[in-house]
Enzyme design. Structure first.
Site, PDB file in Angstrom:
ATOM      1  N   SER A  85      34.864  39.940  47.063  1.00 46.12           N
ATOM      2  CA  SER A  85      35.086  39.230  45.803  1.00 46.12           C
ATOM      3  C   SER A  85      34.515  37.819  45.892  1.00 46.12           C
ATOM      4  CB  SER A  85      36.593  39.180  45.515  1.00 46.12           C
ATOM      5  OG  SER A  85      36.842  38.612  44.260  1.00 46.12           O
ATOM      6  N   ASP A  86      34.032  37.327  44.758  1.00 44.72           N
ATOM      7  CA  ASP A  86      33.502  35.963  44.716  1.00 44.72           C
ATOM      8  C   ASP A  86      33.734  35.372  43.328  1.00 44.72           C
ATOM      9  OD1 ASP A  86      31.853  33.885  46.178  1.00 44.72           O
ATOM     10  OD2 ASP A  86      30.685  34.089  44.344  1.00 44.72           O
ATOM     11  N   THR A  87      33.986  34.067  43.276  1.00 51.75           N
ATOM     12  CA  THR A  87      34.317  33.401  42.010  1.00 51.75           C
ATOM     13  C   THR A  87      33.390  32.215  41.761  1.00 51.75           C
ATOM     14  OG1 THR A  87      36.643  34.031  42.270  1.00 51.75           O
ATOM     15  CG2 THR A  87      36.189  32.223  40.761  1.00 51.75           C
TER      16      THR A  87
END
Lengths: 212, 212
Positions: A85-87
């Protein structure tokens, strides 16, 4: 929401979160699924300029780098689910990652002040199973709009001094002191915090051909 | 957001949260203000039927019952701020409080399933100060819209069995396992959790004639 899956298709599946973010661990724990944490060591080297018109793609592809690195390193021999996951935070077609230093954090916050911006979190799921001929992957991103209050210089200075902005995309944490800066949001709160919890649940059913 | 106030008008002011909700304590701690908890023992006896067309008023008036009871009981002789708060869930002009039992919780969740509802949290602030001729009060409520996913019977049953719904208005906790049930929101997340953090900050500046 995930109890039927936990007692069904996911029973006995090892679940690995390929992220060292304590916030993502906290969010994933809301699912009730047992999981372990194995932070990715992948180099996050994608060029933001190539994603200017699709920031969700930047987050998803970075999530893919993380998930694939962990999948290759673990080489599991039993059924395993890897979660990357990455934001990123976006304003006026610019991507904001984590601030480099306190001054950079203050600059970011001054730009977000009094305006609405969009947070994208990308997720990359890899289902590994000796019974499958090859790994199955599923990736997606979700956006949430965040409305910031007008922040005075004194408020920005005090917030940066708290140290909270430093390890967070956009320079704020919506789940802690930064919460007071935010008037409201449109979408999934946990997506802003770093993981699109609800959509993840839906997609997990899809990845395992199950229904809630 | 509240640092200038903490170092200014609120310096030396005793702050009392008139609520035993651990969630409200958690949210209030995001402000960085030191406070103590003194749960109200007021009887919450307002008639929901009288508030059918203004659910925010029900929450605000109940918050007032709590704050006034604690103010009277403590009778502080030094500058003190009392904070009362109450949360209700509304759907089709009906007010949902805390479920009576597991079956009631399951009924509530079935009604919320696949639809959007509105959460109102009311706040009642009392500023007590020997230097003032009388207490100053300020009250307000805020609404947040919550979009629920469609919940299967199996999901509702598993969630109720977790025990989480029992002490929560509407029968769910958006900050824990219940988070997976929610597709998204429109407004302040913390308002759904039980306290409108951002608006509280704004109103606090107003109550103490200060500016952020």
């Amino acid at each position: 929401m995930l109890e039927p899956l936990r007692e069904g298709a996911l029973k006995g599946v090892r679940i690995v979160l390929a992220s060292g973010s304590p916030r993502r661990s906290q969010i994933l724990s809301h699912t009730g699924l047992p999981f372990e944490v194995c932070p990715s060591t992948a180099e996050e080297n994608l060029d933001p300029a190539r994603y200017a018109d699709r920031p969700g793609g930047f987050a998803t592809d970075t999530a893919g780098l993380k998930a694939r690195e962990v999948a290759q390193r673990l080489e599991p021999s039993t059924p395993t689910l890897i979660i990357g996951s990455d934001t990123v935070v976006t304003l006026d077609n610019r991507l904001f990652g984590k601030p480099r230093d306190a001054e950079h954090a203050a600059q970011m916050l001054a730009q977000l002040s009094g305006r609405s911006h969009v947070v994208y979190t990308g997720v990359w799921l890899i289902r590994l199973d000796p019974a499958l001929s090859r790994p199955r992957t599923l990736s997606f991103s979700q956006s949430t709009t965040v409305h910031f209050d007008h922040l005075s210089e004194a408020v920005i200075r005090a917030y940066v001094a708290s140290g909270e902005p430093m390890d967070k995309a956009g320079g704020y944490g919506i789940q802690a002191r930064g919460a007071t800066l935010v008037q409201g949001i449109n979408g999934d709160f946990f997506n802003v915090m770093g993981f699109p919890l609800h959509l993840f649940g839906r997609k997990l059913y899809e990845l395992y051909d199950a229904s809630p």
